[in-house]
Structures are given as C-alpha cells and as structure tokens.
Design a protein around this motif. Structure first.
Motif, PDB file in Angstrom:
ATOM      1  N   ALA A 126      -3.959  -7.531   7.008  1.00  0.00           N
ATOM      2  CA  ALA A 126      -2.615  -8.115   6.964  1.00  0.00           C
ATOM      3  C   ALA A 126      -1.709  -7.373   5.990  1.00  0.00           C
ATOM      4  CB  ALA A 126      -2.702  -9.589   6.570  1.00  0.00           C
ATOM      5  N   ASP A 127      -2.301  -6.677   5.036  1.00  0.00           N
ATOM      6  CA  ASP A 127      -1.517  -5.978   4.021  1.00  0.00           C
ATOM      7  C   ASP A 127      -2.389  -4.897   3.402  1.00  0.00           C
ATOM      8  OD1 ASP A 127       0.675  -5.393   2.462  1.00  0.00           O
ATOM      9  OD2 ASP A 127       0.252  -6.904   0.942  1.00  0.00           O
ATOM     10  N   VAL A 128      -1.789  -3.772   3.076  1.00  0.00           N
ATOM     11  CA  VAL A 128      -2.498  -2.668   2.426  1.00  0.00           C
ATOM     12  C   VAL A 128      -1.782  -2.340   1.127  1.00  0.00           C
ATOM     13  CG1 VAL A 128      -3.228  -0.263   2.591  1.00  0.00           C
ATOM     14  CG2 VAL A 128      -3.321  -1.730   4.616  1.00  0.00           C
ATOM     15  N   ARG A 129      -2.566  -2.250   0.041  1.00  0.00           N
ATOM     16  CA  ARG A 129      -1.991  -2.065  -1.299  1.00  0.00           C
ATOM     17  C   ARG A 129      -2.544  -0.812  -1.968  1.00  0.00           C
ATOM     18  NH1 ARG A 129       2.125  -5.641  -2.891  1.00  0.00           N
ATOM     19  NH2 ARG A 129       2.158  -7.057  -1.124  1.00  0.00           N
ATOM     20  N   PRO A 130      -1.718  -0.140  -2.786  1.00  0.00           N
ATOM     21  CA  PRO A 130      -2.234   1.007  -3.540  1.00  0.00           C
ATOM     22  C   PRO A 130      -2.982   0.553  -4.782  1.00  0.00           C
ATOM     23  CG  PRO A 130       0.100   0.702  -4.009  1.00  0.00           C
ATOM     24  CD  PRO A 130      -0.263  -0.322  -2.969  1.00  0.00           C
ATOM     25  N   ALA A 131      -4.046   1.262  -5.092  1.00  0.00           N
ATOM     26  CA  ALA A 131      -4.784   1.065  -6.338  1.00  0.00           C
ATOM     27  C   ALA A 131      -4.666   2.362  -7.131  1.00  0.00           C
ATOM     28  CB  ALA A 131      -6.246   0.740  -6.063  1.00  0.00           C
ATOM     29  N   PRO A 132      -3.936   2.364  -8.248  1.00  0.00           N
ATOM     30  CA  PRO A 132      -3.722   3.601  -9.007  1.00  0.00           C
ATOM     31  C   PRO A 132      -5.005   4.131  -9.624  1.00  0.00           C
ATOM     32  CG  PRO A 132      -2.833   1.708 -10.186  1.00  0.00           C
ATOM     33  CD  PRO A 132      -3.241   1.210  -8.843  1.00  0.00           C
ATOM     34  N   VAL A 133      -5.123   5.446  -9.664  1.00  0.00           N
ATOM     35  CA  VAL A 133      -6.305   6.083 -10.238  1.00  0.00           C
ATOM     36  C   VAL A 133      -5.893   7.197 -11.187  1.00  0.00           C
ATOM     37  CG1 VAL A 133      -7.687   5.585  -8.177  1.00  0.00           C
ATOM     38  CG2 VAL A 133      -6.534   7.812  -8.391  1.00  0.00           C
ATOM     39  N   MET A 134      -6.748   7.467 -12.165  1.00  0.00           N
ATOM     40  CA  MET A 134      -6.662   8.677 -12.977  1.00  0.00           C
ATOM     41  C   MET A 134      -7.578   9.708 -12.320  1.00  0.00           C
ATOM     42  SD  MET A 134      -7.172   7.128 -16.804  1.00  0.00           S
ATOM     43  CE  MET A 134      -6.706   5.452 -17.229  1.00  0.00           C
ATOM     44  N   ASP A 135      -7.011  10.776 -11.833  1.00  0.00           N
ATOM     45  CA  ASP A 135      -7.763  11.787 -11.088  1.00  0.00           C
ATOM     46  C   ASP A 135      -7.965  13.029 -11.953  1.00  0.00           C
ATOM     47  OD1 ASP A 135      -8.775  13.638  -9.331  1.00  0.00           O
ATOM     48  OD2 ASP A 135      -7.389  13.159  -7.710  1.00  0.00           O
ATOM     49  N   PHE A 136      -9.239  13.355 -12.231  1.00  0.00           N
ATOM     50  CA  PHE A 136      -9.554  14.500 -13.093  1.00  0.00           C
ATOM     51  C   PHE A 136     -10.109  15.681 -12.313  1.00  0.00           C
ATOM     52  CE2 PHE A 136     -10.916  10.646 -15.688  1.00  0.00           C
ATOM     53  CZ  PHE A 136      -9.665  10.460 -16.245  1.00  0.00           C
ATOM     54  N   THR A 137      -9.976  15.678 -10.982  1.00  0.00           N
ATOM     55  CA  THR A 137     -10.585  16.752 -10.198  1.00  0.00           C
ATOM     56  C   THR A 137     -10.001  18.113 -10.555  1.00  0.00           C
ATOM     57  OG1 THR A 137      -9.046  16.226  -8.392  1.00  0.00           O
ATOM     58  CG2 THR A 137     -11.263  15.297  -8.263  1.00  0.00           C
ATOM     59  N   ALA A 138      -8.760  18.146 -11.024  1.00  0.00           N
ATOM     60  CA  ALA A 138      -8.147  19.409 -11.462  1.00  0.00           C
ATOM     61  C   ALA A 138      -8.304  19.615 -12.964  1.00  0.00           C
ATOM     62  CB  ALA A 138      -6.673  19.442 -11.078  1.00  0.00           C
ATOM     63  N   GLY A 139      -9.050  18.717 -13.628  1.00  0.00           N
ATOM     64  CA  GLY A 139      -9.273  18.831 -15.059  1.00  0.00           C
ATOM     65  C   GLY A 139      -8.465  17.814 -15.850  1.00  0.00           C
ATOM     66  N   PHE A 140      -8.956  17.508 -17.047  1.00  0.00           N
ATOM     67  CA  PHE A 140      -8.283  16.518 -17.894  1.00  0.00           C
ATOM     68  C   PHE A 140      -6.874  16.957 -18.265  1.00  0.00           C
ATOM     69  CE2 PHE A 140      -7.119  15.139 -22.204  1.00  0.00           C
ATOM     70  CZ  PHE A 140      -7.075  13.765 -22.005  1.00  0.00           C
ATOM     71  N   ASP A 141      -6.683  18.223 -18.585  1.00  0.00           N
ATOM     72  CA  ASP A 141      -5.359  18.701 -18.989  1.00  0.00           C
ATOM     73  C   ASP A 141      -4.340  18.544 -17.869  1.00  0.00           C
ATOM     74  OD1 ASP A 141      -6.276  19.337 -21.511  1.00  0.00           O
ATOM     75  OD2 ASP A 141      -6.675  21.437 -21.017  1.00  0.00           O
ATOM     76  N   ALA A 142      -4.771  18.782 -16.640  1.00  0.00           N
ATOM     77  CA  ALA A 142      -3.867  18.606 -15.495  1.00  0.00           C
ATOM     78  C   ALA A 142      -3.471  17.143 -15.351  1.00  0.00           C
ATOM     79  CB  ALA A 142      -4.524  19.114 -14.216  1.00  0.00           C
ATOM     80  N   TRP A 143      -4.444  16.248 -15.570  1.00  0.00           N
ATOM     81  CA  TRP A 143      -4.118  14.810 -15.519  1.00  0.00           C
ATOM     82  C   TRP A 143      -3.125  14.452 -16.620  1.00  0.00           C
ATOM     83  CZ3 TRP A 143      -5.213  11.219 -19.438  1.00  0.00           C
ATOM     84  CH2 TRP A 143      -4.830   9.903 -19.138  1.00  0.00           C
ATOM     85  N   LEU A 144      -3.357  14.953 -17.835  1.00  0.00           N
ATOM     86  CA  LEU A 144      -2.471  14.636 -18.944  1.00  0.00           C
ATOM     87  C   LEU A 144      -1.060  15.173 -18.691  1.00  0.00           C
ATOM     88  CD1 LEU A 144      -2.532  13.200 -21.672  1.00  0.00           C
ATOM     89  CD2 LEU A 144      -2.995  15.407 -22.738  1.00  0.00           C
ATOM     90  N   ASP A 145      -0.953  16.328 -18.052  1.00  0.00           N
ATOM     91  CA  ASP A 145       0.367  16.859 -17.687  1.00  0.00           C
ATOM     92  C   ASP A 145       1.084  15.916 -16.726  1.00  0.00           C
ATOM     93  OD1 ASP A 145       0.078  19.083 -19.278  1.00  0.00           O
ATOM     94  OD2 ASP A 145      -0.591  20.398 -17.642  1.00  0.00           O
ATOM     95  N   GLN A 146       0.309  15.321 -15.807  1.00  0.00           N
ATOM     96  CA  GLN A 146       0.916  14.374 -14.866  1.00  0.00           C
ATOM     97  C   GLN A 146       1.394  13.120 -15.587  1.00  0.00           C
ATOM     98  OE1 GLN A 146       1.501  14.642 -11.352  1.00  0.00           O
ATOM     99  NE2 GLN A 146       2.755  12.906 -11.977  1.00  0.00           N
ATOM    100  N   VAL A 147       0.600  12.632 -16.542  1.00  0.00           N
ATOM    101  CA  VAL A 147       0.992  11.458 -17.333  1.00  0.00           C
ATOM    102  C   VAL A 147       2.268  11.759 -18.107  1.00  0.00           C
ATOM    103  CG1 VAL A 147       0.325   9.983 -19.272  1.00  0.00           C
ATOM    104  CG2 VAL A 147      -1.343  10.554 -17.498  1.00  0.00           C
ATOM    105  N   ARG A 148       2.329  12.944 -18.677  1.00  0.00           N
ATOM    106  CA  ARG A 148       3.526  13.353 -19.420  1.00  0.00           C
ATOM    107  C   ARG A 148       4.738  13.410 -18.481  1.00  0.00           C
ATOM    108  NH1 ARG A 148       1.466  17.450 -21.324  1.00  0.00           N
ATOM    109  NH2 ARG A 148       0.861  16.655 -23.394  1.00  0.00           N
ATOM    110  N   SER A 149       4.538  13.890 -17.272  1.00  0.00           N
ATOM    111  CA  SER A 149       5.624  13.949 -16.291  1.00  0.00           C
ATOM    112  C   SER A 149       6.043  12.552 -15.854  1.00  0.00           C
ATOM    113  CB  SER A 149       5.180  14.765 -15.077  1.00  0.00           C
ATOM    114  OG  SER A 149       6.169  14.766 -14.069  1.00  0.00           O
ATOM    115  N   ASN A 150       5.066  11.634 -15.732  1.00  0.00           N
ATOM    116  CA  ASN A 150       5.385  10.259 -15.331  1.00  0.00           C
ATOM    117  C   ASN A 150       6.311   9.591 -16.334  1.00  0.00           C
ATOM    118  OD1 ASN A 150       3.670  10.578 -13.149  1.00  0.00           O
ATOM    119  ND2 ASN A 150       1.972   9.420 -14.061  1.00  0.00           N
ATOM    120  N   SER A 151       6.020   9.774 -17.620  1.00  0.00           N
ATOM    121  CA  SER A 151       6.842   9.149 -18.658  1.00  0.00           C
ATOM    122  C   SER A 151       6.603   9.845 -19.997  1.00  0.00           C
ATOM    123  CB  SER A 151       6.541   7.657 -18.784  1.00  0.00           C
ATOM    124  OG  SER A 151       7.315   7.080 -19.809  1.00  0.00           O
ATOM    125  N   PRO A 152       7.343  10.890 -20.292  1.00  0.00           N
ATOM    126  CA  PRO A 152       7.159  11.589 -21.577  1.00  0.00           C
ATOM    127  C   PRO A 152       7.396  10.674 -22.772  1.00  0.00           C
ATOM    128  CG  PRO A 152       9.140  12.359 -20.426  1.00  0.00           C
ATOM    129  CD  PRO A 152       8.378  11.524 -19.458  1.00  0.00           C
TER     130      PRO A 152
END
Length: 375
Positions: A126-152
């Motif tokens: 009846a409904d499909v919802r997103p579940a946010p994830v921290m994705d480290f497949t490209a490495g921790f630094d790449a994830w942290l760059d995304q977090v910084r881009s989301n909200s510096p």
C-alpha cells in the motif's frame, strides 16, 4: 510448491545452510533481522514463532518466518522490534501470498517494513518508504564528503561539540563491539529512561526483550552478531548503541545517551564515530531504518526501500482486524509525511512523559549497594 510449517529451532543443518545461502544470494536480504540466527533466538523466547519452508521440485526454495497470534492473525517476526522483514528466497521467486497464508493457517498478515518489491508481496504493497543508510562502499572518506555536502553547517557544529566534550569532560574514547554486559546495562538504562521521558512504552519493561538483547549480544559469528558501541569522555560513558549486523551491514536498533551531557549532542557525536569504526571493521553499510529523525537526512548517503501493506483471506476475523488497523495506519502515514506534524506529535508525547514522571511516587529511601557482578 510444497509448504511445511515448523519452528525455527527445529530446522536441520541443511536447512540452516540453505537459509544462509539464499540470504547471501540476494543483496536486498542483507539485513540481520532476516538472518536465521534472529529467527532461532525469537523461537527460544516466544511460543508463537513459526517458519514456512517452501519446497519446489529441486529442494528448498524459500523461508517465510512469521508470528501466528490468536484467531490466525499473522505478524512479521519480531513485530514492532524490527526494521525489516520478508521472504527469504531465491531472487524472483513468486508465490501466491494467499496460498502462503492458507498453509500458515493465517487469516491476515500485516507488514510495515517488508523488503520492497518482493514478487510474492508486491501486489499487496500500500505504501513504499525510504530507509536512509550510511553507505561505505566507496570508503569512509567518501561517505563523510557526502555528509559534508548534505549539511556543512551540521557537520561543523557536531565536530565543534565533539572537541568541546573532550576538552571539558575528558579525552574521548570509542569502543566498538564491546563484550561487557555491564556496558550493555548502562545503555539499556538510558534507553528505558528515554522511553519514559518521551511518553513511549518502555520496551525493556518486558523481560523477554531484555533476554533477546542478551542473546543477540552473545552472538559473534562471521555472518551475524550483536554490536555494542560506547563513547566515553575520560572514563565516563556518555552515548552508545546496540545493533545487529550481517557480514556487511549494521542495522540501527537501540541508540541512547546520558542526558547529563545533552548539551554536547553526544548521540550524533557517537554516530559519526560509530560510522568510522564500522567502516574500519569492514562493514559496507549502516541501515538507520525508516522514520522521522532529522539527523538521518544529513547522515545518509543512500536509501533502501521498505513497504507497508496487508494480505488477507476472506473471513470475519480479517474484516474486524482491517477495521481496527486501517485508521491507525493511515494516521501514522500522514504524520510521517509531514515533518511539522511529526515534531508536534513528538512534543505531545514528551509532555505526556513529563506528566507521567511527575505523578510517579517517589521510591522509599534506602541504602543502595553497588552491583558486584553481572545482572
């Protein structure tokens, strides 16, 4: 297709191996709540736990873990405790959901965290919802760059509070995968206090749930385990988390912190350090689960999808169940869709928690002995 229904604890070695094979073969099933270890642990504690074993001409094609309650009401395994459920089967396996319910002796099956898109249950989503994830497949630094881009601004603020906490309360130390049961008791105490303070039901008031957490904390195989983390300022624990993992994914479950240190935002500081520790340990993802917490939006670097829905067979029980559940589900969806309503509901619950705490009688004063061993 032949279906047999057993208790998870009665599965044989070949069936346990097949469950693990099927789970590893489909990336959408990479969640510890779908692991056979969780099903077996639930079976040890609850009499209503079952698993349907699906056999095709070549062998076992799938497993459907579930709970069977009175009047044939079916619920996902672990119910309100879990953030993912579904059919553990070969990719693309499609089976008639009502025939599955008939074999399981269920009149209705409600789901709210089903792996989205499973062919058996997709027609009933009846409904499909997103579940946010921290994705480290490209490495921790790449994830942290995304977090910084989301909200510096958010990242800068948390890093400032992190330094301030260490400067004012003692050098910070992060412990990953603690085996200490007393550390777990500290975390559960914080979480119970949070439940009461925010007007929610204290899950740990139910002894079987505490026992389940203890069982999960003791699991340490390569494919499944409980992960207890704790952030310390000096020698003082200030924030922690207990979750479950597969070989590659950690699922958020019970985060909490000591409110005495709330001004430092220790929960978010902990999450940043937990992300780095998880990536260093070889995990590729932290699944934060669906829900209306704003911090998830800026910590995420990807999403998974989970579905809500209902399957039923014609019966008076199913009709009564539908009338009781549908208004609640619709109201919950409306609240989750609107951040302003979510915040308002949260304020109401917290107000209720404060009133309830003020009405609770003060315990009689008595001498308190420090614990000398495990609880």
């Amino acid at each position: 297709m032949k279906i047999t229904v057993v208790r998870p604890g009665d599965l044989g070695d070949s069936e346990l191996t097949r469950w693990r094979e099927l789970q590893k073969a489909d990336p959408s099933l990479d969640n510890p709540f779908l692991s056979v270890e969780f099903a077996v642990a639930m079976d040890r504690l609850r009499d209503y736990v079952r698993v349907a074993v699906l056999h095709d001409g070549s062998g076992v094609a799938g497993f459907f873990p579930y709970e069977r309650h009175s009047f044939g009401i079916g619920k996902p395994l672990g119910g309100f405790l879990t953030t993912c459920h579904g059919l553990i089967a070969a990719p693309g396996l499609e089976f008639d959901a009502r025939a599955l319910l008939r074999a399981c002796k269920l009149t209705v099956f409600d789901f709210d965290h089903m792996v989205a898109g499973q062919p058996t249950f997709a027609p009933y989503e009846a409904d499909v919802r997103p579940a946010p994830v921290m994705d480290f497949t490209a490495g921790f630094d790449a994830w942290l760059d995304q977090v910084r881009s989301n909200s510096p601004k958010n990242l800068k603020t948390v890093r400032y509070k992190e330094r301030k906490l260490g400067r004012e309360q003692g050098d910070l130390r992060f412990e990953y995968a603690s085996a200490d049961p007393e550390v777990l008791r500290v975390l559960l105490g914080w979480k119970s206090d949070q439940y009461r303070r925010t007007g929610r039901v204290d899950r740990f008031a139910q002894p079987w749930i505490v026992e389940l957490i203890d069982l999960m904390h003791a699991e340490h195989s390569s494919d499944f385990g409980g992960v207890l983390t704790m952030l310390y300022a000096g020698d003082t624990p200030v924030a922690g988390h207990f979750g479950l993992r597969t070989a590659t994914t950690l699922v958020g479950w019970f985060p909490a912190y000591d409110t005495e240190y709330a001004r430092y935002s220790p929960g978010i500081v902990h999450h940043l350090q937990m992300a780095e520790a998880a990536a260093t340990a070889g995990l590729q993802m932290v699944d934060m689960g669906k829900g209306g917490k704003e911090y998830k939006d800026w910590l995420k670097s990807g999403v998974l999808y989970v579905a809500e829905g209902r399957v039923s067979r014609p019966s008076p029980t199913a009709a009564v169940h539908w009338m009781g559940r549908t208004p609640f589900n619709k109201a919950r969806t409306i609240v989750l869709d609107r951040p302003s309503l979510y915040r308002a509901a949260d304020r109401v619950l917290k107000g209720f928690g404060r009133v309830r705490s003020s009405l609770r009688p003060e315990p009689a004063k008595q001498a308190v002995k420090e614990p000398t061993g495990a609880n």
